[in-house]
Design a protein around this motif. Structure first.
Motif, short mmCIF file in Angstrom:
data_model
loop_
_atom_site.label_atom_id
_atom_site.label_comp_id
_atom_site.label_asym_id
_atom_site.label_seq_id
_atom_site.Cartn_x
_atom_site.Cartn_y
_atom_site.Cartn_z
N ALA A 424 0.83 -1.21 0.00
CA ALA A 424 0.00 0.00 0.00
C ALA A 424 0.87 1.25 0.00
O ALA A 424 0.55 2.25 -0.67
CB ALA A 424 -0.92 -0.01 1.21
N LEU A 425 1.97 1.22 0.74
CA LEU A 425 2.87 2.37 0.78
C LEU A 425 3.49 2.63 -0.59
O LEU A 425 3.63 3.78 -1.03
CB LEU A 425 3.96 2.11 1.82
N ALA A 426 3.86 1.54 -1.29
CA ALA A 426 4.45 1.70 -2.62
C ALA A 426 3.47 2.33 -3.59
O ALA A 426 3.83 3.19 -4.40
CB ALA A 426 4.91 0.34 -3.14
N ARG A 427 2.20 1.95 -3.51
CA ARG A 427 1.19 2.52 -4.40
C ARG A 427 0.97 4.00 -4.13
O ARG A 427 0.69 4.77 -5.06
CB ARG A 427 -0.14 1.76 -4.24
N SER A 428 1.07 4.40 -2.88
CA SER A 428 0.86 5.81 -2.56
C SER A 428 2.08 6.66 -2.87
O SER A 428 1.97 7.84 -3.20
CB SER A 428 0.51 5.95 -1.07
N VAL A 429 3.27 6.05 -2.80
CA VAL A 429 4.50 6.80 -3.06
C VAL A 429 4.77 6.94 -4.55
O VAL A 429 5.39 7.91 -4.99
CB VAL A 429 5.70 6.11 -2.36
N ARG A 430 4.27 5.98 -5.36
CA ARG A 430 4.57 5.99 -6.80
C ARG A 430 4.16 7.30 -7.48
O ARG A 430 4.94 7.87 -8.24
CB ARG A 430 3.90 4.79 -7.48
N PRO A 431 2.93 7.80 -7.25
CA PRO A 431 2.58 9.09 -7.89
C PRO A 431 3.52 10.22 -7.47
O PRO A 431 3.84 11.11 -8.27
CB PRO A 431 1.14 9.35 -7.41
N LEU A 432 3.95 10.19 -6.20
CA LEU A 432 4.86 11.24 -5.73
C LEU A 432 6.20 11.18 -6.45
O LEU A 432 6.75 12.21 -6.86
CB LEU A 432 5.06 11.10 -4.22
N THR A 433 6.72 9.98 -6.64
CA THR A 433 8.00 9.84 -7.35
C THR A 433 7.87 10.27 -8.80
O THR A 433 8.79 10.86 -9.37
CB THR A 433 8.49 8.39 -7.28
N ARG A 434 6.74 9.97 -9.43
CA ARG A 434 6.53 10.42 -10.81
C ARG A 434 6.54 11.93 -10.89
O ARG A 434 7.12 12.52 -11.80
CB ARG A 434 5.21 9.87 -11.34
N MET A 435 5.86 12.58 -9.92
CA MET A 435 5.80 14.03 -9.92
C MET A 435 7.19 14.63 -9.72
O MET A 435 7.58 15.58 -10.40
CB MET A 435 4.85 14.50 -8.83
N LEU A 436 7.97 14.05 -8.80
CA LEU A 436 9.32 14.55 -8.56
C LEU A 436 10.21 14.34 -9.77
O LEU A 436 11.02 15.20 -10.13
CB LEU A 436 9.91 13.84 -7.33
N ARG A 437 10.07 13.18 -10.44
CA ARG A 437 10.88 12.90 -11.62
C ARG A 437 10.55 13.88 -12.74
O ARG A 437 11.44 14.38 -13.43
CB ARG A 437 10.65 11.47 -12.08
N LYS A 438 9.25 14.14 -12.92
CA LYS A 438 8.84 15.08 -13.95
C LYS A 438 9.35 16.48 -13.65
O LYS A 438 9.82 17.20 -14.55
CB LYS A 438 7.32 15.10 -14.07
N SER A 439 9.28 16.86 -12.38
CA SER A 439 9.77 18.18 -12.00
C SER A 439 11.27 18.31 -12.24
O SER A 439 11.76 19.34 -12.70
CB SER A 439 9.44 18.45 -10.53
N PHE A 440 11.99 17.23 -11.95
CA PHE A 440 13.43 17.24 -12.16
C PHE A 440 13.77 17.35 -13.65
O PHE A 440 14.68 18.10 -14.03
CB PHE A 440 14.05 15.97 -11.57
N LYS A 441 13.04 16.61 -14.50
CA LYS A 441 13.29 16.68 -15.94
C LYS A 441 13.01 18.07 -16.47
O LYS A 441 13.77 18.62 -17.27
CB LYS A 441 12.43 15.64 -16.67
N ASP A 442 11.89 18.67 -16.02
CA ASP A 442 11.56 20.02 -16.46
C ASP A 442 12.63 21.02 -16.04
O ASP A 442 13.00 21.91 -16.80
CB ASP A 442 10.19 20.44 -15.90
N PHE A 443 13.14 20.82 -14.84
CA PHE A 443 14.18 21.73 -14.33
C PHE A 443 15.46 21.59 -15.16
O PHE A 443 16.07 22.59 -15.55
CB PHE A 443 14.46 21.42 -12.86
#
Length: 448
Positions: A424-443
């Motif tokens: 359950a923790l992995a499912r909730s963290v996955r969207p957060l990691t995607r958002m951070l990865r996208k933010s990093f790529k944009d930066f």
């Protein structure tokens, strides 16, 4: 279909067919509700006269496609039945373009099987059939190269050049591969020589530096995956025709209509970090099938489960072989109390052991969860779940037996509560990691 009609088509017995028609003039009409028609069967068996008779009586059979995606023309092309193909084309010249499963036409099947005579017949009657693409955007030339049909390839290339349709040599499949990519991958030296001719490529003909969706050229294919001594000769042939690696080619050689913003696998992005082929072997949804990905994940999950279980029941440093309870009368160099069977690391390095149990339990529980997900709806699903539960309980029991009493509660909490909540923790963290990865790529893009 009436079994008697089936037998007449299988044997090519026209007299028996006429007898059946005399008994029941509507016998051919009844076959429309069946999966097959007598024309398919006669075509498969090669009975030309019977095919002619059925076409005369019921020409609509020629355009019917069965449940497997085959029409009589598909069957004739696949079997190389030239005379039957000729009779069918007299019904409709465009039958060689009739689409079956995955948009496969009879002309595609002729190319796959290397039926040169059928190919010649279809090209003379319906030249446009050479431009037809399958569901995977493969032309007949792609299919002939993929299946090593040298005579068919030579005939197709000769016809393409004679008709001044050399743009067909540069058509790409769904992965962006031209026929030169495929020929290089298959190490087909004679085919490459046919494509390149004398070794000099004129403007507007074969594009030797075309780049596929993975970001590689035909020369890259042969250099990245060397396997035979003959590769050197192929490389020389390609280089003599002006072939280059993608990282050395100029942007103008990229013929893909998609821009770098539309396609994440463009050469500029691929070659920025492809020195060790990492980018090339990344999973891509438009290239790798889900079944292959699932198989790979199953192997990884099994390996992780095996490794974490093994190290969990046999922790680093092993276990004590004796029992020692120090007191005033028994002074030893190691005055820590321990019992036989307990983990040495748990008694000598408590913090290190707690970290070991934590991370190992996380890996073990997640691997079991992956196995559960990837094997859902498998046969014997209930029995498999019992196996996973038994392994999970065995792991927790084994850890509880080898730890001192002061760590017993920690181990119980780690192997039960933490492990059960990790999915359950992995499912909730996955969207957060995607958002951070996208933010990093944009930066990084803005910085560059």
């Amino acid at each position: 279909m009436d079994t008697r009609l089936f037998e007449a088509a299988r044997t090519g017995n026209i007299d028996y067919l006429q007898q059946l028609l005399a008994e029941n003039p509507f016998i051919l009409n009844n076959t429309q509700l069946s999966a097959e028609n007598p024309l398919n069967i006669a075509a498969a068996m090669g009975h030309v006269d019977f095919v002619k008779e059925i076409i005369r009586l019921k020409p609509v059979f020629a355009i019917e496609v069965n449940q497997e995606g085959f029409s009589p023309m598909h069957i004739a092309a696949d079997n190389g039945q030239v005379e039957i193909a000729k009779e069918l084309m007299e019904v409709d010249i465009k039958l060689c373009r009739l689409e079956g499963r995955q948009k496969m036409t009879p002309f595609h099947h002729a190319a796959i099987r290397g039926r040169a005579e059928v190919i010649s017949l279809m090209l003379s009657g319906c030249p446009d059939c050479i431009e037809d693409e399958t569901e995977r955007r493969e032309t007949a030339l792609h299919l002939a190269v993929r299946n090593n049909r040298f005579e068919a390839i030579k005939m197709l290339v000769d016809w393409i050049r004679e008709m001044n349709k050399e743009y067909l040599l540069n058509m790409k499949d769904e992965q962006g591969n031209t026929v030169l990519h495929l020929a290089s991958w298959k190490k087909q030296r004679r085919v490459i020589e046919i494509f390149l001719g004398s070794g000099s490529v004129s403007t507007g003909s074969l594009e030797v530096n075309a780049i596929n969706h993975t970001g590689i050229t035909a020369l890259d294919v042969i250099l990245l995956f060397p396997s035979e001594a003959g590769d050197r000769e192929i490389v020389e042939i390609l280089r003599s025709a002006g072939a280059m690696r993608a990282r050395d080619s100029v942007p103008s050689t990229v013929t893909n209509s998609q821009t770098s913003t539309d396609n994440p696998s463009t050469p500029e992005r691929c070659w920025s970090n492809r020195d060790n082929l990492v980018e090339y072997f990344k999973f891509k949804k438009d290239r790798d099938s889900p079944s292959e990905a699932r198989g790979t994940l199953l192997v990884i999950a099994v390996l992780v489960a095996t490794a974490t279980f093994q190290v969990g029941v046999g922790p680093p440093g092993g276990v004590w072989q004796d029992t020692s309870i120090p007191d005033q009368k028994n002074i030893t160099s190691n005055n820590t109390a321990h019992f036989a069977g307990q983990s040495i690391m748990a008694t000598t390095n408590t913090v290190g052991f707690m970290l070991f149990v934590f991370f190992n339990s996380v890996g073990f529980s997640m691997s079991l969860y992956m196995l559960y997900v990837l094997t859902s709806k498998f046969p014997l699903q209930f029995e498999l779940q019992i196996c996973l539960l038994a392994m999970y309980c065995t792991y927790g029991t084994a850890l509880s037996c080898i730890v001192p009493s002061n760590l017993y509660l920690f181990v119980q909490l780690t192997t039960t509560i933490l492990s059960s909540t990790m999915s359950a923790l992995a499912r909730s963290v996955r969207p957060l990691t995607r958002m951070l990865r996208k933010s990093f790529k944009d930066f990084t893009h803005r910085v560059v």
